[in-house]
Motif scaffolding. Structure first.
Motif, PDB file in Angstrom:
ATOM      1  N   ARG A  64       0.810  -1.221   0.000  1.00 32.34           N
ATOM      2  CA  ARG A  64       0.000   0.000   0.000  1.00 32.34           C
ATOM      3  C   ARG A  64       0.845   1.274   0.000  1.00 32.34           C
ATOM      4  NH1 ARG A  64      -3.335   1.402   4.050  1.00 32.34           N
ATOM      5  NH2 ARG A  64      -2.051   0.409   5.663  1.00 32.34           N
ATOM      6  N   PHE A  65       1.996   1.208   0.597  1.00 33.41           N
ATOM      7  CA  PHE A  65       2.871   2.384   0.699  1.00 33.41           C
ATOM      8  C   PHE A  65       4.112   2.172  -0.161  1.00 33.41           C
ATOM      9  CE2 PHE A  65       1.523   3.669   5.320  1.00 33.41           C
ATOM     10  CZ  PHE A  65       0.195   3.696   4.904  1.00 33.41           C
ATOM     11  N   THR A  66       4.567   3.246  -0.783  1.00 37.40           N
ATOM     12  CA  THR A  66       5.779   3.187  -1.587  1.00 37.40           C
ATOM     13  C   THR A  66       6.654   4.393  -1.284  1.00 37.40           C
ATOM     14  OG1 THR A  66       4.595   2.074  -3.388  1.00 37.40           O
ATOM     15  CG2 THR A  66       6.733   3.047  -3.906  1.00 37.40           C
ATOM     16  N   ALA A  67       7.883   4.131  -0.888  1.00 32.01           N
ATOM     17  CA  ALA A  67       8.840   5.202  -0.642  1.00 32.01           C
ATOM     18  C   ALA A  67       9.726   5.388  -1.860  1.00 32.01           C
ATOM     19  CB  ALA A  67       9.689   4.881   0.579  1.00 32.01           C
ATOM     20  N   SER A  68      10.069   6.631  -2.112  1.00 29.16           N
ATOM     21  CA  SER A  68      10.997   6.949  -3.189  1.00 29.16           C
ATOM     22  C   SER A  68      11.746   8.216  -2.795  1.00 29.16           C
ATOM     23  CB  SER A  68      10.266   7.138  -4.521  1.00 29.16           C
ATOM     24  OG  SER A  68       9.340   8.202  -4.444  1.00 29.16           O
ATOM     25  N   ARG A  69      12.777   8.511  -3.534  1.00 29.36           N
ATOM     26  CA  ARG A  69      13.537   9.719  -3.239  1.00 29.36           C
ATOM     27  C   ARG A  69      14.125  10.291  -4.503  1.00 29.36           C
ATOM     28  NH1 ARG A  69      17.923   8.162   0.969  1.00 29.36           N
ATOM     29  NH2 ARG A  69      18.751  10.256   0.531  1.00 29.36           N
ATOM     30  N   ASP A  70      14.344  11.594  -4.451  1.00 31.26           N
ATOM     31  CA  ASP A  70      14.991  12.312  -5.533  1.00 31.26           C
ATOM     32  C   ASP A  70      16.170  13.050  -4.908  1.00 31.26           C
ATOM     33  OD1 ASP A  70      15.832  14.067  -7.520  1.00 31.26           O
ATOM     34  OD2 ASP A  70      13.800  14.471  -8.221  1.00 31.26           O
ATOM     35  N   ASN A  71      17.349  12.506  -5.057  1.00 35.59           N
ATOM     36  CA  ASN A  71      18.514  13.114  -4.403  1.00 35.59           C
ATOM     37  C   ASN A  71      18.849  14.480  -4.993  1.00 35.59           C
ATOM     38  OD1 ASN A  71      18.713  10.989  -2.660  1.00 35.59           O
ATOM     39  ND2 ASN A  71      20.490  10.051  -3.657  1.00 35.59           N
ATOM     40  N   ALA A  72      18.512  14.702  -6.237  1.00 32.80           N
ATOM     41  CA  ALA A  72      18.761  16.008  -6.847  1.00 32.80           C
ATOM     42  C   ALA A  72      17.905  17.091  -6.198  1.00 32.80           C
ATOM     43  CB  ALA A  72      18.494  15.953  -8.340  1.00 32.80           C
ATOM     44  N   LYS A  73      16.777  16.693  -5.642  1.00 35.28           N
ATOM     45  CA  LYS A  73      15.870  17.642  -4.990  1.00 35.28           C
ATOM     46  C   LYS A  73      15.910  17.510  -3.459  1.00 35.28           C
ATOM     47  CE  LYS A  73      12.571  17.835  -8.817  1.00 35.28           C
ATOM     48  NZ  LYS A  73      11.154  17.623  -9.239  1.00 35.28           N
ATOM     49  N   SER A  74      16.772  16.633  -2.964  1.00 32.58           N
ATOM     50  CA  SER A  74      16.865  16.400  -1.507  1.00 32.58           C
ATOM     51  C   SER A  74      15.485  16.126  -0.915  1.00 32.58           C
ATOM     52  CB  SER A  74      17.509  17.602  -0.808  1.00 32.58           C
ATOM     53  OG  SER A  74      18.839  17.782  -1.246  1.00 32.58           O
ATOM     54  N   THR A  75      14.758  15.288  -1.587  1.00 30.59           N
ATOM     55  CA  THR A  75      13.367  15.026  -1.196  1.00 30.59           C
ATOM     56  C   THR A  75      13.102  13.530  -1.166  1.00 30.59           C
ATOM     57  OG1 THR A  75      12.653  17.121  -2.194  1.00 30.59           O
ATOM     58  CG2 THR A  75      10.953  15.477  -1.755  1.00 30.59           C
ATOM     59  N   VAL A  76      12.379  13.126  -0.149  1.00 30.20           N
ATOM     60  CA  VAL A  76      11.905  11.753  -0.050  1.00 30.20           C
ATOM     61  C   VAL A  76      10.386  11.789  -0.048  1.00 30.20           C
ATOM     62  CG1 VAL A  76      12.036  11.726   2.489  1.00 30.20           C
ATOM     63  CG2 VAL A  76      12.101   9.568   1.205  1.00 30.20           C
ATOM     64  N   TYR A  77       9.795  10.782  -0.654  1.00 31.99           N
ATOM     65  CA  TYR A  77       8.346  10.730  -0.818  1.00 31.99           C
ATOM     66  C   TYR A  77       7.783   9.466  -0.170  1.00 31.99           C
ATOM     67  CZ  TYR A  77       9.591  14.010  -4.551  1.00 31.99           C
ATOM     68  OH  TYR A  77      10.106  15.060  -5.255  1.00 31.99           O
ATOM     69  N   LEU A  78       6.519   9.560   0.189  1.00 35.17           N
ATOM     70  CA  LEU A  78       5.788   8.392   0.640  1.00 35.17           C
ATOM     71  C   LEU A  78       4.431   8.412  -0.056  1.00 35.17           C
ATOM     72  CD1 LEU A  78       5.675   5.881   2.433  1.00 35.17           C
ATOM     73  CD2 LEU A  78       4.610   7.307   4.206  1.00 35.17           C
ATOM     74  N   GLN A  79       4.258   7.514  -1.000  1.00 34.37           N
ATOM     75  CA  GLN A  79       2.983   7.363  -1.688  1.00 34.37           C
ATOM     76  C   GLN A  79       2.160   6.343  -0.920  1.00 34.37           C
ATOM     77  OE1 GLN A  79       1.732   8.894  -4.705  1.00 34.37           O
ATOM     78  NE2 GLN A  79      -0.130   7.948  -3.924  1.00 34.37           N
ATOM     79  N   MET A  80       0.959   6.729  -0.538  1.00 34.27           N
ATOM     80  CA  MET A  80       0.091   5.849   0.231  1.00 34.27           C
ATOM     81  C   MET A  80      -1.218   5.667  -0.523  1.00 34.27           C
ATOM     82  SD  MET A  80       0.796   7.309   4.084  1.00 34.27           S
ATOM     83  CE  MET A  80       0.044   8.904   3.750  1.00 34.27           C
ATOM     84  N   ILE A  81      -1.606   4.427  -0.727  1.00 35.32           N
ATOM     85  CA  ILE A  81      -2.870   4.125  -1.380  1.00 35.32           C
ATOM     86  C   ILE A  81      -3.726   3.279  -0.446  1.00 35.32           C
ATOM     87  CG2 ILE A  81      -1.797   4.230  -3.666  1.00 35.32           C
ATOM     88  CD1 ILE A  81      -2.027   1.152  -3.753  1.00 35.32           C
ATOM     89  N   SER A  82      -4.995   3.160  -0.818  1.00 40.49           N
ATOM     90  CA  SER A  82      -5.925   2.329  -0.041  1.00 40.49           C
ATOM     91  C   SER A  82      -5.826   2.636   1.454  1.00 40.49           C
ATOM     92  CB  SER A  82      -5.646   0.840  -0.295  1.00 40.49           C
ATOM     93  OG  SER A  82      -5.749   0.533  -1.667  1.00 40.49           O
ATOM     94  N   LEU A  83      -5.869   3.899   1.777  1.00 38.45           N
ATOM     95  CA  LEU A  83      -5.702   4.304   3.173  1.00 38.45           C
ATOM     96  C   LEU A  83      -6.849   3.793   4.037  1.00 38.45           C
ATOM     97  CD1 LEU A  83      -4.285   7.854   2.546  1.00 38.45           C
ATOM     98  CD2 LEU A  83      -3.186   6.084   3.934  1.00 38.45           C
ATOM     99  N   LYS A  84      -6.509   3.482   5.271  1.00 39.01           N
ATOM    100  CA  LYS A  84      -7.458   2.948   6.237  1.00 39.01           C
ATOM    101  C   LYS A  84      -7.527   3.893   7.446  1.00 39.01           C
ATOM    102  CE  LYS A  84      -5.905  -1.723   5.031  1.00 39.01           C
ATOM    103  NZ  LYS A  84      -5.324  -2.973   5.558  1.00 39.01           N
ATOM    104  N   PRO A  85      -8.600   3.851   8.187  1.00 39.10           N
ATOM    105  CA  PRO A  85      -8.678   4.698   9.385  1.00 39.10           C
ATOM    106  C   PRO A  85      -7.511   4.463  10.348  1.00 39.10           C
ATOM    107  CG  PRO A  85     -10.848   3.876   8.839  1.00 39.10           C
ATOM    108  CD  PRO A  85      -9.878   3.185   7.907  1.00 39.10           C
ATOM    109  N   GLU A  86      -7.018   3.252  10.404  1.00 37.70           N
ATOM    110  CA  GLU A  86      -5.891   2.964  11.303  1.00 37.70           C
ATOM    111  C   GLU A  86      -4.569   3.550  10.829  1.00 37.70           C
ATOM    112  OE1 GLU A  86      -8.067   0.789   9.964  1.00 37.70           O
ATOM    113  OE2 GLU A  86      -7.086  -1.138   9.496  1.00 37.70           O
ATOM    114  N   ASP A  87      -4.559   4.118   9.638  1.00 36.09           N
ATOM    115  CA  ASP A  87      -3.369   4.831   9.163  1.00 36.09           C
ATOM    116  C   ASP A  87      -3.320   6.262   9.704  1.00 36.09           C
ATOM    117  OD1 ASP A  87      -3.838   3.245   5.985  1.00 36.09           O
ATOM    118  OD2 ASP A  87      -2.365   2.708   7.532  1.00 36.09           O
ATOM    119  N   THR A  88      -4.346   6.672  10.382  1.00 34.48           N
ATOM    120  CA  THR A  88      -4.375   8.013  10.953  1.00 34.48           C
ATOM    121  C   THR A  88      -3.236   8.194  11.943  1.00 34.48           C
ATOM    122  OG1 THR A  88      -6.763   8.257  10.682  1.00 34.48           O
ATOM    123  CG2 THR A  88      -5.713   9.617  12.368  1.00 34.48           C
ATOM    124  N   ALA A  89      -2.410   9.203  11.695  1.00 40.07           N
ATOM    125  CA  ALA A  89      -1.223   9.443  12.530  1.00 40.07           C
ATOM    126  C   ALA A  89      -0.507  10.687  12.028  1.00 40.07           C
ATOM    127  CB  ALA A  89      -0.270   8.252  12.477  1.00 40.07           C
TER     128      ALA A  89
END
Length: 121
Positions: A67-92
């Motif tokens: 459900r979750f996918t992490a990626s990063r772009d070192n040229a932009k000094s950025t890390v991402y977290l793509q989250m799909i099919s979110l559930k109420p228990e993902d609340t945080a």
């Protein structure tokens, strides 16, 4: 001074998707593994995913696999977290961290303030 700034959180419905971003400054970003942790109200901080410095290897918590996918772009000094099919228990509050390629929060020395993710049913 190291600074990690998360964005992209919000309030969504169950089944929706969100993409979190974390922009880093003040550190040699490409030298560090980056991780996402989360903390729900009344609960301990929980490991979500870590991604190595080159972005070629990841480790996910069991709840995040598929459900979750992490990626990063070192040229932009950025890390991402793509989250799909979110559930109420993902609340945080989701926080990014820079450090070693591990699953323990003690392995990360620099942290962002976090971004709130709220999933309603």
């Amino acid at each position: 001074q190291v600074r990690l700034v998360e964005s992209g959180g919000g309030s969504v419905q169950a089944g929706d998707s969100l993409r979190l971003s974390c922009v880093a400054s003040g550190l040699a970003f490409s030298n560090y593994a980056m991780a996402w942790f989360r903390q729900a109200p009344g609960k301990e901080r929980e490991f979500v995913v870590t991604i190595d410095s080159r972005g070629t290897t990841t480790r996910y918590a069991d709840f995040a696999k598929g459900r979750f996918t992490a990626s990063r772009d070192n040229a932009k000094s950025t890390v991402y977290l793509q989250m799909i099919s979110l559930k109420p228990e993902d609340t945080a509050v989701y926080s990014c961290a820079a450090g070693a390629f591990g699953i323990r929060y003690s392995e990360y020395g620099d942290w962002g303030q976090g971004t709130q993710v709220t999933v309603s049913s």
